[in-house]
Design a protein around this motif. Structure first.
Motif, PDB file in Angstrom:
ATOM      1  N   PRO A   6     -11.286 -71.921 -56.912  1.00  0.00           N
ATOM      2  CA  PRO A   6     -12.311 -71.936 -57.946  1.00  0.00           C
ATOM      3  C   PRO A   6     -12.514 -73.200 -58.260  1.00  0.00           C
ATOM      4  N   PRO A   7     -13.866 -73.561 -58.605  1.00  0.00           N
ATOM      5  CA  PRO A   7     -14.282 -74.746 -59.094  1.00  0.00           C
ATOM      6  C   PRO A   7     -13.341 -75.252 -60.207  1.00  0.00           C
ATOM      7  N   TYR A   8     -12.836 -74.501 -61.302  1.00  0.00           N
ATOM      8  CA  TYR A   8     -12.011 -74.870 -62.436  1.00  0.00           C
ATOM      9  C   TYR A   8     -10.526 -75.675 -62.035  1.00  0.00           C
ATOM     10  N   LEU A   9     -10.193 -75.039 -60.856  1.00  0.00           N
ATOM     11  CA  LEU A   9      -8.876 -75.533 -60.151  1.00  0.00           C
ATOM     12  C   LEU A   9      -9.221 -76.601 -59.370  1.00  0.00           C
ATOM     13  N   SER A  10     -10.209 -76.871 -58.622  1.00  0.00           N
ATOM     14  CA  SER A  10     -10.534 -78.034 -58.138  1.00  0.00           C
ATOM     15  C   SER A  10     -10.768 -79.171 -58.861  1.00  0.00           C
ATOM     16  N   SER A  11     -11.549 -78.998 -59.826  1.00  0.00           N
ATOM     17  CA  SER A  11     -11.760 -80.090 -60.967  1.00  0.00           C
ATOM     18  C   SER A  11     -10.356 -80.635 -61.579  1.00  0.00           C
ATOM     19  N   ILE A  12      -9.291 -79.856 -61.912  1.00  0.00           N
ATOM     20  CA  ILE A  12      -8.209 -80.203 -62.504  1.00  0.00           C
ATOM     21  C   ILE A  12      -7.374 -81.035 -61.289  1.00  0.00           C
ATOM     22  N   GLN A  13      -7.392 -80.560 -60.007  1.00  0.00           N
ATOM     23  CA  GLN A  13      -6.657 -81.146 -58.916  1.00  0.00           C
ATOM     24  C   GLN A  13      -7.305 -82.615 -58.589  1.00  0.00           C
ATOM     25  N   ASN A  14      -8.553 -82.679 -58.621  1.00  0.00           N
ATOM     26  CA  ASN A  14      -9.171 -83.858 -58.283  1.00  0.00           C
ATOM     27  C   ASN A  14      -8.835 -85.022 -59.399  1.00  0.00           C
ATOM     28  N   ASN A  15      -8.907 -84.394 -60.595  1.00  0.00           N
ATOM     29  CA  ASN A  15      -8.715 -85.485 -61.816  1.00  0.00           C
ATOM     30  C   ASN A  15      -7.373 -86.111 -61.562  1.00  0.00           C
ATOM     31  N   ILE A  16      -6.416 -85.182 -61.077  1.00  0.00           N
ATOM     32  CA  ILE A  16      -4.978 -85.619 -61.230  1.00  0.00           C
ATOM     33  C   ILE A  16      -4.702 -86.490 -60.005  1.00  0.00           C
ATOM     34  N   ARG A  17      -5.420 -86.175 -58.803  1.00  0.00           N
ATOM     35  CA  ARG A  17      -5.386 -87.055 -57.479  1.00  0.00           C
ATOM     36  C   ARG A  17      -5.956 -88.446 -57.994  1.00  0.00           C
ATOM     37  N   ALA A  18      -6.889 -88.452 -58.913  1.00  0.00           N
ATOM     38  CA  ALA A  18      -7.397 -89.847 -59.228  1.00  0.00           C
ATOM     39  C   ALA A  18      -6.817 -90.668 -59.990  1.00  0.00           C
ATOM     40  N   ARG A  19      -5.617 -90.126 -60.776  1.00  0.00           N
ATOM     41  CA  ARG A  19      -4.822 -90.777 -61.579  1.00  0.00           C
ATOM     42  C   ARG A  19      -3.973 -91.889 -60.893  1.00  0.00           C
ATOM     43  N   PRO A  20      -4.050 -93.080 -61.292  1.00  0.00           N
ATOM     44  CA  PRO A  20      -2.777 -93.698 -60.871  1.00  0.00           C
ATOM     45  C   PRO A  20      -1.486 -93.803 -61.548  1.00  0.00           C
ATOM     46  N   ILE A  21      -0.595 -93.590 -60.602  1.00  0.00           N
ATOM     47  CA  ILE A  21       0.726 -93.329 -60.727  1.00  0.00           C
ATOM     48  C   ILE A  21       1.577 -94.675 -60.698  1.00  0.00           C
ATOM     49  N   PRO A  22       2.239 -95.186 -61.553  1.00  0.00           N
ATOM     50  CA  PRO A  22       3.115 -96.308 -61.453  1.00  0.00           C
ATOM     51  C   PRO A  22       4.479 -96.094 -60.579  1.00  0.00           C
ATOM     52  N   TRP A  23       4.259 -95.918 -59.497  1.00  0.00           N
ATOM     53  CA  TRP A  23       5.241 -95.353 -58.842  1.00  0.00           C
ATOM     54  C   TRP A  23       6.326 -96.433 -58.555  1.00  0.00           C
ATOM     55  N   ASP A  24       6.312 -97.781 -58.488  1.00  0.00           N
ATOM     56  CA  ASP A  24       7.469 -98.784 -58.644  1.00  0.00           C
ATOM     57  C   ASP A  24       8.056 -98.766 -59.772  1.00  0.00           C
ATOM     58  N   GLY A  25       7.235 -98.644 -60.869  1.00  0.00           N
ATOM     59  CA  GLY A  25       8.003 -98.405 -62.201  1.00  0.00           C
ATOM     60  C   GLY A  25       8.825 -97.197 -62.380  1.00  0.00           C
ATOM     61  N   ALA A  26       8.380 -96.150 -61.726  1.00  0.00           N
ATOM     62  CA  ALA A  26       9.241 -94.914 -61.880  1.00  0.00           C
ATOM     63  C   ALA A  26      10.454 -95.009 -61.058  1.00  0.00           C
ATOM     64  N   VAL A  27      10.432 -95.767 -59.998  1.00  0.00           N
ATOM     65  CA  VAL A  27      11.719 -95.866 -59.271  1.00  0.00           C
ATOM     66  C   VAL A  27      12.779 -96.665 -60.173  1.00  0.00           C
ATOM     67  N   ARG A  28      12.000 -97.934 -60.587  1.00  0.00           N
ATOM     68  CA  ARG A  28      12.882 -98.656 -61.610  1.00  0.00           C
ATOM     69  C   ARG A  28      13.540 -98.058 -62.709  1.00  0.00           C
ATOM     70  N   ALA A  29      12.820 -97.030 -63.187  1.00  0.00           N
ATOM     71  CA  ALA A  29      13.001 -96.354 -64.440  1.00  0.00           C
ATOM     72  C   ALA A  29      14.269 -95.242 -64.049  1.00  0.00           C
ATOM     73  N   GLY A  30      14.193 -95.010 -62.890  1.00  0.00           N
ATOM     74  CA  GLY A  30      15.336 -94.052 -62.207  1.00  0.00           C
ATOM     75  C   GLY A  30      14.554 -92.642 -62.350  1.00  0.00           C
ATOM     76  N   THR A  31      13.427 -92.511 -62.314  1.00  0.00           N
ATOM     77  CA  THR A  31      12.467 -91.061 -62.447  1.00  0.00           C
ATOM     78  C   THR A  31      12.617 -90.636 -61.017  1.00  0.00           C
ATOM     79  N   ILE A  32      12.298 -91.406 -60.117  1.00  0.00           N
ATOM     80  CA  ILE A  32      12.566 -91.081 -58.778  1.00  0.00           C
ATOM     81  C   ILE A  32      13.350 -92.001 -57.885  1.00  0.00           C
ATOM     82  N   THR A  33      13.473 -91.708 -56.628  1.00  0.00           N
ATOM     83  CA  THR A  33      14.393 -92.484 -55.834  1.00  0.00           C
ATOM     84  C   THR A  33      13.491 -93.340 -54.713  1.00  0.00           C
ATOM     85  N   ASP A  34      14.077 -94.272 -54.321  1.00  0.00           N
ATOM     86  CA  ASP A  34      13.230 -94.980 -52.995  1.00  0.00           C
ATOM     87  C   ASP A  34      13.073 -94.264 -52.244  1.00  0.00           C
ATOM     88  N   ASP A  35      14.141 -93.636 -51.451  1.00  0.00           N
ATOM     89  CA  ASP A  35      13.741 -92.565 -50.620  1.00  0.00           C
ATOM     90  C   ASP A  35      12.671 -91.758 -50.876  1.00  0.00           C
TER      91      ASP A  35
END
Length: 476
Positions: A6-35
């Motif tokens: 549905p368009p509503y779901l596609s809109s939510i997904q597209n907005n999230i795909r476009a967001r920049p995620i500070p991945w390296d910062g997430a690794v340094r904070a221990g949120t996720i691992t390097d692997d």
């Protein structure tokens, strides 16, 4: 899911795909691992063929990334406190499941792939929040793509069905459409349809409400309006009655069509609880598109052919045979529709040829809902059939009349008026059987109904009681 999201779901997904995620910062904070980050980057924002090749070359690694393994949490567990990361991973996982079928199979081989996903359905107090919504999409894709519906899937589905039912109760057509499409993706086999039916108060009731709105009836007066065929609907482009979009209508009908393949199990329940035959008949009368007509005709055929003895009488009462003749006159091109229409026409013709007026009356009483059909006002019918009505199957019809009259019928008082008319006719034609009716409490109930505010009920109850009193005086 095979249908477009549905368009509503596609809109939510597209907005999230476009967001920049500070991945390296997430690794340094221990949120996720390097692997974990390495695996994410290998399949994120790359060409489809690269994604497919990467995942198929490391199915064990990507299974661990998304659902974890003993001693190694999944990325969703690791990032549980970061809503932005969880949302991004859920969208990524949904994309990968659609693009790489091998991943679905690999995830299904995990001992419990749904263990850490199911709690996300309840993570937000708002059921249409992004995380529960995206999680339901992932779960629907995983379960529907599982090669075999194992105990793992069967344990997960009821919780997913419960969540999706909250969306179908929403006033937002976009949320309703998301839920209905996910239902459709899940209902591809007998077992999933049985589980869906087992939760019918949650799963099916909201869908019926949507169809009633589309048919132009409110829940308060749905029974009387449906059986009379008197609903009026004003449609506009892309929208039918009650503001229901044609796409949503089609998708709801698609779900009930899938369920109709279990007609022997669900048919009588659908009719008893939801008046499904008159509802589908009314929707068929209004059907604006060939694709909705096809689903309605096929569903009716599935349900009626599996429950001929109980549902064909309801079809006649709902005036389906006459409507089918009208549908046969429409310009239709879909071959499956034409085949089902011919089969349904032949089945109804064969049934109606053998039915007498008594059969029609008995079917109406057994349906539990009365309308002013011809027999009620026909003196010849009562003269010829009153005794048979009282004696048929050891008095089952007067017992059913008593059951009907015991209800208040707040939204359809004419039922009580019709029942009083019938009781009066029975007393008039077979006065010596008054005691049989009195033992069922019918005389007492007729007397009570003389106090009804509804004028028609008072009039018919007075007529019925006058006959009773006349014969009582004559025998003294």
């Amino acid at each position: 899911m095979s249908l477009d999201p549905p368009p509503y779901l596609s809109s939510i997904q597209n907005n999230i795909r476009a967001r920049p995620i500070p991945w390296d910062g997430a690794v340094r904070a221990g949120t996720i691992t390097d692997d974990q980050l390495s695996k994410i980057r290998a399949v994120d924002k790359v060409r489809k063929e690269v994604r497919k090749q990467t995942i198929e070359g490391d199915l064990d690694g990507y299974r661990t990334l998304f659902v974890g393994r003993e001693g190694k949490p999944s990325v969703l567990q690791s990032a549980a406190r970061r809503a932005d990361v969880v949302q991004y991973i859920l969208v990524l996982l949904s994309d990968l499941l659609d693009a790489v079928p091998a991943l679905s199979k690999a995830l299904s081989e995990h001992s419990d792939p749904y263990q850490h996903l199911l709690p996300l359905l309840a993570q937000s107090n708002d059921p249409d929040g992004p995380i529960p919504l995206l999680t339901s999409t992932v779960l629907a894709s995983m379960i529907s793509a599982a090669p075999v519906l194992s105990d793992k899937e069967c344990s997960a589905m009821p919780r997913l069905f419960s969540y999706l039912s909250t969306l179908t109760k929403s006033s937002d057509g976009g949320l309703q459409d998301i839920a209905v499409l996910e239902y459709s993706a899940l209902l591809r086999g007998k077992k999933s349809r049985e589980l869906f039916w087992a939760q019918k108060n949650e799963t099916i009731s909201p869908l019926i409400d949507i169809l009633r709105s589309a048919a132009g009836v409110s829940n308060a007066d749905s029974a009387s309006t449906l059986w009379s065929g008197a609903a009026s609907v004003r449609s506009t482009e892309g929208v039918i009655g009650g503001g229901v979009g044609l796409q949503l209508l089609y998708h709801v009908l698609l779900v009930l069509w899938q369920l109709s393949f279990e007609g022997a199990t669900v048919g009588e329940g659908l009719e008893d609880d939801y008046d499904i035959i008159p509802l589908f008949t009314q929707l068929l009368r209004l059907s604006p598109k060939e694709k909705t007509t096809r689903l309605l005709i096929s569903s009716l055929y599935n349900l009626l052919s599996a429950n001929k003895q109980t549902l064909l009488p309801a079809a006649v009462l709902a005036r389906l045979p006459a409507l089918i003749q009208n549908v046969n006159g429409r310009h239709l091109s879909d071959q499956d529709l034409l085949d089902d229409l011919q089969n349904l026409t032949e089945m109804l013709d064969e049934y109606t040829k053998t039915q007498t007026t008594f059969d029609e009356y008995a079917a109406e009483v057994n349906s539990g809902h009365l309308r002013w059909s011809p027999p009620h006002r026909n003196p010849t019918f009562w003269a010829e059939n009153a005794r048979r009505i009282l004696e048929h199957e050891k008095g089952v019809l007067p017992r059913k009349l008593a059951e009907i009259m015991s209800k208040p019928w707040e939204n359809d008082k004419q039922v009580l008026a019709i029942a009083c008319n019938d009781v009066g006719c029975l007393v008039k034609e077979v006065p010596e059987k008054r005691t049989q009716l009195e033992k069922l409490g019918l005389k007492t109930r007729v007397m009570e109904l003389m106090q009804e505010p509804d004028e028609a009920v008072r009039w018919e109850s007075l007529n019925a009681l006058s006959g009773w009193l006349r014969y009582s005086f004559e025998t003294k």
